[in-house]
Design a protein around this motif. Structure first.
Motif, PDB file in Angstrom:
ATOM      1  N   THR A  18       0.842  -1.203   0.000  1.00  0.00           N
ATOM      2  CA  THR A  18       0.000   0.000   0.000  1.00  0.00           C
ATOM      3  C   THR A  18       0.870   1.243   0.000  1.00  0.00           C
ATOM      4  OG1 THR A  18      -1.714  -1.177   1.234  1.00  0.00           O
ATOM      5  CG2 THR A  18      -1.847   1.216   1.209  1.00  0.00           C
ATOM      6  N   THR A  19       1.907   1.237   0.775  1.00  0.00           N
ATOM      7  CA  THR A  19       2.816   2.377   0.840  1.00  0.00           C
ATOM      8  C   THR A  19       3.508   2.570  -0.500  1.00  0.00           C
ATOM      9  OG1 THR A  19       3.198   1.957   3.179  1.00  0.00           O
ATOM     10  CG2 THR A  19       4.778   3.372   2.067  1.00  0.00           C
ATOM     11  N   GLU A  20       3.940   1.477  -1.127  1.00  0.00           N
ATOM     12  CA  GLU A  20       4.580   1.583  -2.439  1.00  0.00           C
ATOM     13  C   GLU A  20       3.596   2.085  -3.493  1.00  0.00           C
ATOM     14  OE1 GLU A  20       6.289  -2.212  -3.332  1.00  0.00           O
ATOM     15  OE2 GLU A  20       7.833  -2.015  -1.808  1.00  0.00           O
ATOM     16  N   ALA A  21       2.371   1.596  -3.440  1.00  0.00           N
ATOM     17  CA  ALA A  21       1.343   2.046  -4.406  1.00  0.00           C
ATOM     18  C   ALA A  21       1.037   3.522  -4.205  1.00  0.00           C
ATOM     19  CB  ALA A  21       0.086   1.188  -4.270  1.00  0.00           C
ATOM     20  N   ARG A  22       0.937   3.920  -2.949  1.00  0.00           N
ATOM     21  CA  ARG A  22       0.661   5.337  -2.643  1.00  0.00           C
ATOM     22  C   ARG A  22       1.807   6.200  -3.151  1.00  0.00           C
ATOM     23  NH1 ARG A  22      -0.466   6.105   3.246  1.00  0.00           N
ATOM     24  NH2 ARG A  22      -2.517   5.401   2.654  1.00  0.00           N
ATOM     25  N   THR A  23       3.031   5.781  -2.954  1.00  0.00           N
ATOM     26  CA  THR A  23       4.206   6.528  -3.407  1.00  0.00           C
ATOM     27  C   THR A  23       4.202   6.638  -4.927  1.00  0.00           C
ATOM     28  OG1 THR A  23       5.456   5.733  -1.503  1.00  0.00           O
ATOM     29  CG2 THR A  23       6.717   6.640  -3.324  1.00  0.00           C
ATOM     30  N   ALA A  24       3.890   5.575  -5.607  1.00  0.00           N
ATOM     31  CA  ALA A  24       3.833   5.595  -7.070  1.00  0.00           C
ATOM     32  C   ALA A  24       2.710   6.517  -7.555  1.00  0.00           C
ATOM     33  CB  ALA A  24       3.637   4.179  -7.613  1.00  0.00           C
ATOM     34  N   PHE A  25       1.571   6.435  -6.884  1.00  0.00           N
ATOM     35  CA  PHE A  25       0.434   7.286  -7.263  1.00  0.00           C
ATOM     36  C   PHE A  25       0.768   8.764  -7.039  1.00  0.00           C
ATOM     37  CE2 PHE A  25      -3.584   9.404  -6.097  1.00  0.00           C
ATOM     38  CZ  PHE A  25      -4.238   9.277  -7.311  1.00  0.00           C
ATOM     39  N   LEU A  26       1.360   9.106  -5.930  1.00  0.00           N
ATOM     40  CA  LEU A  26       1.725  10.496  -5.632  1.00  0.00           C
ATOM     41  C   LEU A  26       2.779  11.004  -6.621  1.00  0.00           C
ATOM     42  CD1 LEU A  26       1.812  10.506  -1.726  1.00  0.00           C
ATOM     43  CD2 LEU A  26       0.106  11.548  -3.238  1.00  0.00           C
ATOM     44  N   ALA A  27       3.713  10.145  -7.014  1.00  0.00           N
ATOM     45  CA  ALA A  27       4.719  10.539  -8.001  1.00  0.00           C
ATOM     46  C   ALA A  27       4.056  10.828  -9.339  1.00  0.00           C
ATOM     47  CB  ALA A  27       5.774   9.446  -8.148  1.00  0.00           C
ATOM     48  N   SER A  28       3.081  10.019  -9.698  1.00  0.00           N
ATOM     49  CA  SER A  28       2.345  10.231 -10.947  1.00  0.00           C
ATOM     50  C   SER A  28       1.559  11.547 -10.881  1.00  0.00           C
ATOM     51  CB  SER A  28       1.410   9.046 -11.197  1.00  0.00           C
ATOM     52  OG  SER A  28       0.600   9.303 -12.316  1.00  0.00           O
ATOM     53  N   LEU A  29       0.896  11.816  -9.781  1.00  0.00           N
ATOM     54  CA  LEU A  29       0.151  13.071  -9.605  1.00  0.00           C
ATOM     55  C   LEU A  29       1.090  14.271  -9.653  1.00  0.00           C
ATOM     56  CD1 LEU A  29      -2.511  12.375  -6.820  1.00  0.00           C
ATOM     57  CD2 LEU A  29      -2.899  12.797  -9.248  1.00  0.00           C
ATOM     58  N   HIS A  30       2.226  14.138  -9.017  1.00  0.00           N
ATOM     59  CA  HIS A  30       3.211  15.226  -9.018  1.00  0.00           C
ATOM     60  C   HIS A  30       3.677  15.525 -10.448  1.00  0.00           C
ATOM     61  CE1 HIS A  30       6.296  17.906  -7.572  1.00  0.00           C
ATOM     62  NE2 HIS A  30       7.213  17.217  -8.258  1.00  0.00           N
ATOM     63  N   SER A  31       3.886  14.489 -11.231  1.00  0.00           N
ATOM     64  CA  SER A  31       4.321  14.669 -12.611  1.00  0.00           C
ATOM     65  C   SER A  31       3.246  15.391 -13.435  1.00  0.00           C
ATOM     66  CB  SER A  31       4.629  13.309 -13.232  1.00  0.00           C
ATOM     67  OG  SER A  31       4.916  13.445 -14.610  1.00  0.00           O
ATOM     68  N   VAL A  32       1.986  14.961 -13.312  1.00  0.00           N
ATOM     69  CA  VAL A  32       0.874  15.601 -14.034  1.00  0.00           C
ATOM     70  C   VAL A  32       0.709  17.036 -13.544  1.00  0.00           C
ATOM     71  CG1 VAL A  32      -1.627  15.565 -14.374  1.00  0.00           C
ATOM     72  CG2 VAL A  32      -0.314  13.447 -14.549  1.00  0.00           C
ATOM     73  N   GLY A  33       0.812  17.234 -12.245  1.00  0.00           N
ATOM     74  CA  GLY A  33       0.673  18.575 -11.680  1.00  0.00           C
ATOM     75  C   GLY A  33       1.757  19.514 -12.162  1.00  0.00           C
ATOM     76  N   SER A  34       2.967  19.002 -12.283  1.00  0.00           N
ATOM     77  CA  SER A  34       4.083  19.831 -12.757  1.00  0.00           C
ATOM     78  C   SER A  34       3.856  20.287 -14.187  1.00  0.00           C
ATOM     79  CB  SER A  34       5.404  19.068 -12.667  1.00  0.00           C
ATOM     80  OG  SER A  34       5.748  18.827 -11.332  1.00  0.00           O
ATOM     81  N   GLN A  35       3.355  19.382 -15.020  1.00  0.00           N
ATOM     82  CA  GLN A  35       3.077  19.751 -16.408  1.00  0.00           C
ATOM     83  C   GLN A  35       1.973  20.811 -16.470  1.00  0.00           C
ATOM     84  OE1 GLN A  35       2.147  16.064 -18.335  1.00  0.00           O
ATOM     85  NE2 GLN A  35       4.290  15.531 -18.685  1.00  0.00           N
ATOM     86  N   SER A  36       0.905  20.601 -15.708  1.00  0.00           N
ATOM     87  CA  SER A  36      -0.190  21.578 -15.692  1.00  0.00           C
ATOM     88  C   SER A  36       0.279  22.907 -15.119  1.00  0.00           C
ATOM     89  CB  SER A  36      -1.357  21.053 -14.859  1.00  0.00           C
ATOM     90  OG  SER A  36      -1.900  19.898 -15.447  1.00  0.00           O
ATOM     91  N   ASP A  37       1.103  22.827 -14.083  1.00  0.00           N
ATOM     92  CA  ASP A  37       1.625  24.037 -13.462  1.00  0.00           C
ATOM     93  C   ASP A  37       2.466  24.836 -14.450  1.00  0.00           C
ATOM     94  OD1 ASP A  37       1.997  25.746 -11.202  1.00  0.00           O
ATOM     95  OD2 ASP A  37       4.049  24.949 -11.026  1.00  0.00           O
ATOM     96  N   ALA A  38       3.296  24.162 -15.225  1.00  0.00           N
ATOM     97  CA  ALA A  38       4.129  24.843 -16.220  1.00  0.00           C
ATOM     98  C   ALA A  38       3.255  25.524 -17.277  1.00  0.00           C
ATOM     99  CB  ALA A  38       5.090  23.852 -16.869  1.00  0.00           C
ATOM    100  N   GLU A  39       2.210  24.846 -17.715  1.00  0.00           N
ATOM    101  CA  GLU A  39       1.295  25.447 -18.698  1.00  0.00           C
ATOM    102  C   GLU A  39       0.585  26.665 -18.112  1.00  0.00           C
ATOM    103  OE1 GLU A  39      -1.402  22.478 -20.119  1.00  0.00           O
ATOM    104  OE2 GLU A  39       0.204  21.207 -20.893  1.00  0.00           O
TER     105      GLU A  39
END
Length: 134
Positions: A18-39
């Motif tokens: 669960t911790t690994e899945a949460r970490t992977a999910f948060l990393a994915s959200l951070h990546s999408v957020g960074s792209q949206s933030d840059a735009e």
């Protein structure tokens, strides 16, 4: 979008998975957020640049409007002065026409006097109609 893959160990406990899945999910959200933030940052920068350009254009339009108002006032004054001058010219023309009529009346009067004087001269002295002009 970058994804992080984790390899779960076969002996991992559900909490670790669960911790690994949460970490992977948060990393994915951070990546999408960074792209949206840059735009969004790029759009915000464009908006600020456009706002500055509009402010400069607004100031230019205001300055041109003030100059146009001043020029219009000058033209209005020129038109008023020209109107007064034209009125004076009209008055002078009217005065000249009145003088011309008076001169025509005087000319006609002199012509009549001269004709009567010539007629009196042919008849002799004292034979006129009883009028003496000079």
């Amino acid at each position: 979008m970058t994804t992080t893959t984790t390899t779960a160990t076969p002996n991992a406990t559900p909490t670790q998975r669960t911790t690994e899945a949460r970490t992977a999910f948060l990393a994915s959200l951070h990546s999408v957020g960074s792209q949206s933030d840059a735009e969004l940052h790029a759009r915000a920068q464009d908006i600020h640049t456009s706002a500055a350009a509009l402010a400069r254009q607004d100031a230019g339009v205001a300055a041109q409007t003030a100059a146009l108002a001043q020029q219009t006032a000058g033209y209005r004054q020129l038109a008023d002065e020209s109107r007064g001058t034209l009125k004076e010219i009209g008055d002078v023309q009217n005065w000249a026409e009145m003088i011309e009529r008076d001169l025509l009346v005087l000319e006609e009067t002199m012509r009549v006097v001269e004709e009567e004087g010539e007629g009196q001269g042919r008849r002799g002295k004292g034979e006129g109609r009883g009028r003496r002009w000079f």
